[in-house]
Design an enzyme around this catalytic site. Sequence first.
Site, short mmCIF file in Angstrom:
data_model
loop_
_atom_site.label_atom_id
_atom_site.label_comp_id
_atom_site.label_asym_id
_atom_site.label_seq_id
_atom_site.Cartn_x
_atom_site.Cartn_y
_atom_site.Cartn_z
N THR A 1 -118.88 90.22 -37.45
CA THR A 1 -120.03 90.45 -36.40
C THR A 1 -119.78 91.63 -36.25
O THR A 1 -120.63 91.91 -34.60
CB THR A 1 -118.37 89.24 -35.61
OG1 THR A 1 -117.44 90.22 -36.10
CG2 THR A 1 -118.45 88.02 -35.65
N ASP A 2 -118.90 92.35 -36.86
CA ASP A 2 -119.18 93.80 -36.42
C ASP A 2 -120.61 94.30 -36.89
O ASP A 2 -120.51 95.45 -35.79
CB ASP A 2 -118.38 94.43 -38.19
CG ASP A 2 -117.28 94.35 -38.04
OD1 ASP A 2 -116.56 93.50 -36.75
OD2 ASP A 2 -116.53 94.73 -38.47
N THR B 1 -115.96 87.80 -41.96
CA THR B 1 -114.43 87.12 -41.10
C THR B 1 -114.74 85.71 -41.08
O THR B 1 -113.63 84.65 -42.00
CB THR B 1 -113.87 87.39 -39.37
OG1 THR B 1 -114.14 88.72 -39.62
CG2 THR B 1 -112.49 86.57 -39.95
N1 ASP Z 1 -114.20 91.58 -38.51
C1 ASP Z 1 -115.57 91.55 -38.79
C2 ASP Z 1 -115.89 90.53 -38.32
O1 ASP Z 1 -116.17 89.72 -37.84
C3 ASP Z 1 -115.88 91.61 -40.46
C4 ASP Z 1 -117.19 91.75 -40.49
O2 ASP Z 1 -118.05 91.93 -39.38
O3 ASP Z 1 -117.42 91.15 -41.60
O4 ASP Z 1 -116.75 89.01 -39.52
#
Ligand code: ASP
Length: 330
Positions: A94-95, A18
Amino acid sequence: MTHISKRAVLSVGSLGGTVSMQAAAPGQGVTPTLDCLGLLAVVPQLAELAELRTATLCLLPSASLGFAQLFEVLAWAQAEVEQGAQAVVITQGTDTLEETAYFLHLLWSSPTPLVLTGAMRSASQPGADGPANLLAAAQVGLAASSRGRGVLVVINDEIHSAAKVRKVASLAMAAFASPGDGCDGYLLEGKPVYRQPGAACSVLPLPTNRGHTVALLEASLDADTGLLEALPRLGYAGLVVAGFGAGHVSASWAEALQRIAEQIPVVIATRTGSGPTATATYGFVGGEIDLRSKGMLMAGRLCPRKCRILLWLLLGCGLEQALEEHLGQY
Ligand code: ASP
């Protein structure tokens, strides 16, 4: 004679996530588009802190990262340190941050800080947190007090140990926590303040075998044993179960798991998100005393996802006999 002071070197590698995402057009979903230079362009303060070296290592949502990429990230980060970097920062989604951080932590032998960060708001959103998190990660990485703490996750002005951090919220800004002990420290006026010593963790050798797989299954109310019955034929080298409560499963799962544990290592963790598994409290079939007597190990404080990473790495370097000892560190 003019005195030329040597500037610190900071290496930043980006993987996507993200923090690097933007929408191609208004109303469209965001995708990873910003390379490492693009990320740094909006944080001019970084160049005041250190001489910067950058690398766009990949541009992926973190759900699509894999162990093979992490070995490349590790090799790149190690080479940066050998070439004089005082800190290495990785930006990513973050995933899967809690898993990638722990994977790297188990293999990172240098006292030089390796700091991971990301963002909850994309680069095209007002109030994007990526630039602030990137600056904070650099400030933490370059501080002398961060040396020797292994891999750290810096996000939302908090500093977490890779061994404990978890993503605990899907979309909130305060998406990360270290349940139990809390975060290791926080940022105060651009400097890290540590509230507890770094988590002890023995560093593993690089795995020579990388073709194996470790399954992760979660116990749930009235779950059938179909997947467990099929598992021995699927070639997995290990199994982690996210069990109920303090590390429990149903009586039918306990029986099926016993047959699996006769062939491959089986570890029972807790699906609760916080707290350790028990060792000697519950005596029912499927409780921890029964599961241990059936040849399974309890994960202690290690969450199911990190447990799978530990088991995969240990199997990869032929050290699976040391699993119990490693689990005992948490
Ligand atoms: N929602 C996720 C992020 O916080 C997407 C990912 O992990 O690429 O980056």
